[in-house]
Design a protein around this motif. Structure first.
Motif, PDB file in Angstrom:
ATOM      1  N   GLN A   1       0.847  -1.180   0.000  1.00 38.51           N
ATOM      2  CA  GLN A   1       0.000   0.000   0.000  1.00 38.51           C
ATOM      3  C   GLN A   1       0.885   1.234   0.000  1.00 38.51           C
ATOM      4  O   GLN A   1       1.654   1.448   0.947  1.00 38.51           O
ATOM      5  CB  GLN A   1      -0.941   0.018   1.203  1.00 38.51           C
ATOM      6  N   ALA A   2       0.760   1.995  -1.062  1.00 40.06           N
ATOM      7  CA  ALA A   2       1.505   3.245  -1.182  1.00 40.06           C
ATOM      8  C   ALA A   2       0.688   4.371  -0.572  1.00 40.06           C
ATOM      9  O   ALA A   2      -0.544   4.276  -0.464  1.00 40.06           O
ATOM     10  CB  ALA A   2       1.797   3.519  -2.646  1.00 40.06           C
TER      11      ALA A   2
ATOM     12  N   PRO B   1       0.868  -9.115 -10.650  1.00 42.04           N
ATOM     13  CA  PRO B   1       0.319  -8.102 -11.555  1.00 42.04           C
ATOM     14  C   PRO B   1       1.364  -7.692 -12.576  1.00 42.04           C
ATOM     15  O   PRO B   1       2.574  -7.874 -12.362  1.00 42.04           O
ATOM     16  CB  PRO B   1      -0.042  -6.947 -10.604  1.00 42.04           C
ATOM     17  N   ASP B   2       0.913  -7.132 -13.653  1.00 40.09           N
ATOM     18  CA  ASP B   2       1.833  -6.725 -14.720  1.00 40.09           C
ATOM     19  C   ASP B   2       2.885  -5.741 -14.216  1.00 40.09           C
ATOM     20  O   ASP B   2       4.005  -5.705 -14.722  1.00 40.09           O
ATOM     21  CB  ASP B   2       1.054  -6.104 -15.881  1.00 40.09           C
ATOM     22  N   SER B   3       2.514  -4.957 -13.212  1.00 36.69           N
ATOM     23  CA  SER B   3       3.425  -3.917 -12.721  1.00 36.69           C
ATOM     24  C   SER B   3       4.696  -4.496 -12.096  1.00 36.69           C
ATOM     25  O   SER B   3       5.711  -3.805 -12.005  1.00 36.69           O
ATOM     26  CB  SER B   3       2.710  -3.025 -11.708  1.00 36.69           C
ATOM     27  N   VAL B   4       4.652  -5.765 -11.652  1.00 38.34           N
ATOM     28  CA  VAL B   4       5.834  -6.349 -11.015  1.00 38.34           C
ATOM     29  C   VAL B   4       6.278  -7.644 -11.686  1.00 38.34           C
ATOM     30  O   VAL B   4       7.314  -8.206 -11.309  1.00 38.34           O
ATOM     31  CB  VAL B   4       5.598  -6.617  -9.503  1.00 38.34           C
TER      32      VAL B   4
ATOM     33  N   ASP C   1       7.942   3.859  -8.139  1.00 43.16           N
ATOM     34  CA  ASP C   1       6.543   3.465  -7.967  1.00 43.16           C
ATOM     35  C   ASP C   1       6.377   2.249  -7.075  1.00 43.16           C
ATOM     36  O   ASP C   1       5.254   1.943  -6.661  1.00 43.16           O
ATOM     37  CB  ASP C   1       5.894   3.167  -9.330  1.00 43.16           C
ATOM     38  N   ASP C   2       7.451   1.558  -6.767  1.00 42.99           N
ATOM     39  CA  ASP C   2       7.385   0.413  -5.859  1.00 42.99           C
ATOM     40  C   ASP C   2       7.409   0.842  -4.398  1.00 42.99           C
ATOM     41  O   ASP C   2       7.275   0.004  -3.500  1.00 42.99           O
ATOM     42  CB  ASP C   2       8.539  -0.561  -6.118  1.00 42.99           C
TER      43      ASP C   2
ATOM     44  N   LEU D   1       8.396  -1.064   5.380  1.00 41.61           N
ATOM     45  CA  LEU D   1       8.416   0.034   4.421  1.00 41.61           C
ATOM     46  C   LEU D   1       9.563  -0.119   3.434  1.00 41.61           C
ATOM     47  O   LEU D   1      10.720  -0.310   3.837  1.00 41.61           O
ATOM     48  CB  LEU D   1       8.559   1.368   5.163  1.00 41.61           C
ATOM     49  N   VAL D   2       9.220  -0.027   2.175  1.00 41.61           N
ATOM     50  CA  VAL D   2      10.207  -0.008   1.101  1.00 41.61           C
ATOM     51  C   VAL D   2      10.161   1.360   0.432  1.00 41.61           C
ATOM     52  O   VAL D   2       9.097   1.796  -0.006  1.00 41.61           O
ATOM     53  CB  VAL D   2       9.925  -1.116   0.063  1.00 41.61           C
ATOM     54  N   THR D   3      11.301   2.011   0.378  1.00 42.55           N
ATOM     55  CA  THR D   3      11.395   3.316  -0.269  1.00 42.55           C
ATOM     56  C   THR D   3      12.419   3.229  -1.388  1.00 42.55           C
ATOM     57  O   THR D   3      13.577   2.863  -1.150  1.00 42.55           O
ATOM     58  CB  THR D   3      11.814   4.403   0.727  1.00 42.55           C
ATOM     59  N   VAL D   4      11.974   3.527  -2.584  1.00 38.28           N
ATOM     60  CA  VAL D   4      12.861   3.494  -3.745  1.00 38.28           C
ATOM     61  C   VAL D   4      13.095   4.933  -4.185  1.00 38.28           C
ATOM     62  O   VAL D   4      12.185   5.601  -4.692  1.00 38.28           O
ATOM     63  CB  VAL D   4      12.269   2.664  -4.893  1.00 38.28           C
ATOM     64  N   SER D   5      14.299   5.389  -3.981  1.00 40.39           N
ATOM     65  CA  SER D   5      14.605   6.782  -4.267  1.00 40.39           C
ATOM     66  C   SER D   5      16.102   6.960  -4.433  1.00 40.39           C
ATOM     67  O   SER D   5      16.896   6.258  -3.800  1.00 40.39           O
ATOM     68  CB  SER D   5      14.102   7.670  -3.131  1.00 40.39           C
ATOM     69  N   SER D   6      16.456   7.923  -5.260  1.00 44.66           N
ATOM     70  CA  SER D   6      17.874   8.252  -5.423  1.00 44.66           C
ATOM     71  C   SER D   6      18.260   9.399  -4.493  1.00 44.66           C
ATOM     72  O   SER D   6      19.414   9.814  -4.479  1.00 44.66           O
ATOM     73  CB  SER D   6      18.171   8.607  -6.876  1.00 44.66           C
TER      74      SER D   6
END
Length: 123
Positions: free
Chosen positions: A39-40, A61-64, A89-90, A118-123
Motif C-alpha cells: 500500500q503506497a 500483476p503486470d506492474s511487477v 513506484d514500488d 516500508l520499502v522506499t525506492v529513491s535516489s
C-alpha cells in the motif's frame, strides 16, 4: 501466539534489489498460502504476489511481473519476496498475509496479517 512479521524493507536506489521476509510462528505454515500486498501513500492496497485459490500458484500483476518472485523456506517458517529492478513506484508498505489473491483466508478460515515493512525506492 500467532505472529506474522515482515522485515527487509529499507531505502534502495532505483534499479536496486531487496528481499523481504515474512516470518511466521504459532501456526503450521505448511497448510497456509502466503500472499504479499503493498500500500503506497494515498493508494489502495494491492497484491504484488498472491496465491490463486484455483490452483495454489502465485500470481503477479503486470506492474511487477518479471521483477518480483515469491519463495518459501518451510524449515524456517518464512516466505520471501525477492524484488529486483526496483522503481520509485514500488515505494510502499509491504504486507504478507495468510490469504489468497481474493483476500479469503487460505486455511481454516483464519487470516493472519503482518504489520508491514516500508520499502522506499529513491535516489
Amino acid at each position: 501466539q500467532v505472529q506474522v512479521v515482515e522485515s527487509g524493507g529499507g531505502l534502495v536506489q532505483p534499479g536496486g534489489s531487496l528481499r523481504l521476509s515474512c516470518k511466521t510462528s504459532g501456526f503450521s505454515l505448511q497448510y497456509y498460502a502466503i500472499s504479499w500486498f503493498r500500500q503506497a501513500p494515498g493508494k489502495t492496497r494491492e497484491a504484488v504476489s498472491c496465491v490463486r485459490p484455483s490452483d495454489g500458484q502465485p500470481d503477479y500483476p503486470d506492474s511487477v511481473k518479471g521483477r518480483f518472485t515469491i519463495s518459501r523456506d518451510q524449515a524456517k517458517d518464512t516466505v520471501y519476496l525477492q524484488m529486483s529492478s526496483l522503481k520509485p513506484d514500488d515505494t510502499a508498505v509491504y504486507y504478507c498475509a495468510t490469504v489468497y489473491c481474493d483476500y479469503r483466508p487460505s486455511y481454516n478460515g483464519m487470516a493472519y496479517w503482518g504489520k508491514g515493512t516500508l520499502v522506499t525506492v529513491s535516489s
